[in-house]
Design an enzyme around this catalytic site. Structure first.
Site, short mmCIF file in Angstrom:
data_model
loop_
_atom_site.label_atom_id
_atom_site.label_comp_id
_atom_site.label_asym_id
_atom_site.label_seq_id
_atom_site.Cartn_x
_atom_site.Cartn_y
_atom_site.Cartn_z
N GLU A 1 -2.69 5.24 -1.97
CA GLU A 1 -3.52 6.22 -1.29
C GLU A 1 -3.33 7.53 -2.03
O GLU A 1 -2.20 7.98 -2.23
CB GLU A 1 -3.10 6.39 0.17
N ASP B 1 1.74 4.98 0.43
CA ASP B 1 1.20 6.12 1.18
C ASP B 1 1.23 7.40 0.35
O ASP B 1 2.25 7.73 -0.27
CB ASP B 1 2.02 6.31 2.46
N HIS C 1 -6.84 3.94 9.65
CA HIS C 1 -5.96 4.60 10.63
C HIS C 1 -6.02 6.12 10.52
O HIS C 1 -5.96 6.81 11.53
CB HIS C 1 -4.52 4.11 10.46
N ARG D 1 0.88 -1.17 0.00
CA ARG D 1 0.00 0.00 0.00
C ARG D 1 0.91 1.22 0.00
O ARG D 1 1.76 1.37 0.89
CB ARG D 1 -0.91 -0.03 1.23
#
Length: 593
Positions: free
Chosen positions: A289, A252, A384, A250
């Site tokens: 993301e 960021d 989160h 993933r």
């Protein structure tokens, strides 16, 4: 003999210190008289065993850890330690990876997932995830960061695994244990910045002042020297996938990757990962993301896109969150209506080229719902960021009734996108998940704490309301309380999540990624939403009165309902306030000829 190498193009002298003894390094290859060298230095050192400590000295300066250090047993400022990836004995030889389509992701933070906060302790909770119906575990960053505890997004030694979690062998045991249970593992990695306190600039032009990010100078992806910087980051990504058997990454905040080359860093990374997947004969995925609402991220490289596998969908989160909580501050200002909820349910982005009041401009780009598969977008009720970046780190369950939690969970888990849960969400955990740090430099610790207090002044929070990130209690308060899982109302919420997940697995309509087959009707005044997915009708009532909704054809049964008062009457269904249900309708008969 063991070869030690380091890239330090500006250095005129380099040494490697191994077990307290210094060895001179040579340019590799030596520069010709009329050209510059590669910037690499190397030295052959005899009798080096695994587990020997070492560091590099440039131009008689301090001894620094290796930028590609695989172990940092003494923390981010200590010496590096040699490590042999081949020594670990894997048991997942038949594992072939986990595809994104059809999966359910579970995001966890190693330090707060269990009381112990280690990989080995997390292994003890994997059976819970498997039994719940999770397919993929997404682990928040584990690259070595300052102190003992933190979120991990301020990693310093990007190639080393945080020692308090269990170091490199601990991560491998965790991944191996996941694969043994049929769980894929994604790792959250941060390439848009490196934590404050890193010494990469002592080695080479890893950063550039040509671009500015919220974290200071940008990582150098397109300026002089950037070839090696890109190779450093791509090599890091391939290491996680190859040497730790991870199933994907993933990425960021990719919108903060400042790169103006013709071949964007993300496109180059995606191509390298596809090549590695072919070599390993394993499925490997990349999820970004991004706040740009740009479908080019997940458009194939053949079609002119970056070729990533998936992307987080904040608009869907905002639409669900604002609808069930009534919050309208910050980036929720454009959301909350049933129209926004219906649009994000069927067309992915709310801001798809329209005005964004929060940004003060138009934003986003439309998704071609006829060509783009819905599974490429990751949806969530919590993650989160959406919990931890609130002033007090309060979860949605801290203030929302169990009935509304069930409605919100139903919207996510029956939606057309790839759903993701945040650890503890499945039982409605009300333990906070706050912003916590353990910076070892006093000035940085003070600056972070002060910045956190100032960040929320405009939202009406006083300094005393905002937890001190450096207070160890903030970290300890953020640990999951697993005992909650076995008592009410948490037990009922856990059962509801289990029902929804089981239904998602059982009914192909709910994993069908074709957005053109999703239809949504709504009533803004009565605040209800009715989604049509094949023979299924997904009904959510966020209003204050019971509503009777048309099914379009006779209903044959209620598959799941958060209220016992949901009732079918031929081709309508009655749904009480703050309730959610999935109804099956009669199959359409083919027209007679």
């Amino acid at each position: 003999m063991t070869t030690f190498s380091v890239w330090a193009p500006a250095a005129s002298k380099a040494e490697v210190e191994v077990a307290g003894q210094r060895y001179p390094m040579s340019p590799d290859p030596p520069a010709a008289a009329d050209e510059a060298g590669s910037g690499w230095w190397s030295a052959e050192v005899p009798d080096v065993a695994v587990g020997i400590d070492y560091g590099f000295r440039l131009d008689d300066g301090d001894t620094l850890p290796d930028p590609r250090s695989l172990r940092q047993p003494f923390g981010i400022k200590g010496l590096s330690r040699t490590y042999d990836h081949s020594a670990f004995r894997w048991t997942d030889g038949r594992w072939r990876g986990g595809a994104l389509h059809g999966t359910l992701i579970y995001e966890l933070h190693v330090g707060t997932f269990t009381a112990e906060g280690t990989f080995d302790a997390a292994i003890g909770r994997l059976d819970h995830l498997r039994d719940l119906g999770v397919h993929t575990v997404e682990v928040m960053p584990v690259a070595a960061f300052p102190g003992h505890h933190g979120w991990g997004y301020d990693g310093i030694n990007l190639w080393a695994v945080h020692e308090p979690y269990g170091g490199p062998d601990g991560l491998k045991r965790f991944v191996d244990a996941c694969h043994a249970r049929g769980l894929a593992v994604l790792l959250d990695v941060v390439y848009n910045h490196v934590g404050i306190g890193n010494r990469l600039d002592a080695f080479g032009p890893y950063f550039t002042a040509a671009h500015v990010t919220p974290w200071g100078p940008a990582v150098n992806l397109d300026q002089p020297g950037s070839d090696e910087v890109r190779a450093f980051l791509i090599g890091n990504a391939l290491m996680w996938l190859r040497d730790y058997h991870l199933d994907g990454l993933r990425l960021d905040a990719v919108h903060a990757l400042e790169d103006h080359r013709a071949l964007h860093f993300l496109e180059e990374l995606a191509a390298e990962v596809r090549a590695l997947a072919a070599l390993l004969n394993r499925e490997l995925i990349l999820i970004a993301e991004s706040d740009t609402n740009d479908p080019r991220l997940i458009t194939s490289s053949e079609a002119g896109g970056y070729g990533l596998t998936g992307v987080w969908s904040d608009d869907f989160h905002h639409a669900v969150h604002a609808a069930v909580t009534g919050e309208r501050h910050g980036y929720y200002v454009d959301f909350g209506s049933m129209a926004a909820l219906a649009k994000t349910y069927t067309r992915v982005y709310f801001h798809d080229g329209i005005w964004s009041a929060f940004r003060g401009r138009t934003h986003g780009r439309q998704v071609d719902v006829f060509r783009v598969s819905a599974h490429r977008f990751v949806s969530y009720l919590q993650n989160h960021d959406q919990v931890g970046n609130r002033a007090t780190g309060d979860r949605i369950s801290a203030d929302l009734s169990a009935d509304l939690i069930k409605v919100a969970a139903g919207l996510v888990l029956t939606g057309p996108y790839t759903p993701m849960l945040f650890m503890g969400e499945e039982w409605g955990a009300d333990t906070p998940w706050q912003y916590f740090t353990d910076h070892i430099d006093p000035w940085l610790a003070d600056a972070v704490a002060e910045g956190r207090r100032n960040e929320f002044k405009d939202f009406g929070w006083t300094a005393d309301d905002v937890p001190d990130p450096q207070d160890k209690a903030t970290f300890l308060h953020s640990k999951l309380d697993w005992a909650q899982r076995d008592r009410e109302p948490h037990l009922g919420i856990l059962a509801w999540y289990g029902e929804l997940i089981a239904l998602r697995r059982a009914r192909p309509e709910l994993t069908d990624p074709r957005l053109v087959r999703v239809r949504a009707d709504f009533d803004e005044g009565a605040r209800w939403l009715m989604v049509r997915r094949g023979r299924l009708r997904i009904a959510a009532n966020l209003g204050t009165r019971t509503v009777r909704l048309p099914l379009g054809q006779p209903g044959t049964g209620v598959l799941v309902a958060s209220s016992p008062d949901v009732a079918i009457d031929n081709d309508t269904v009655a749904v009480p306030p703050a309730a959610f249900a999935v109804i099956e309708t009669r199959a359409l008969r083919p027209a007679s000829g």
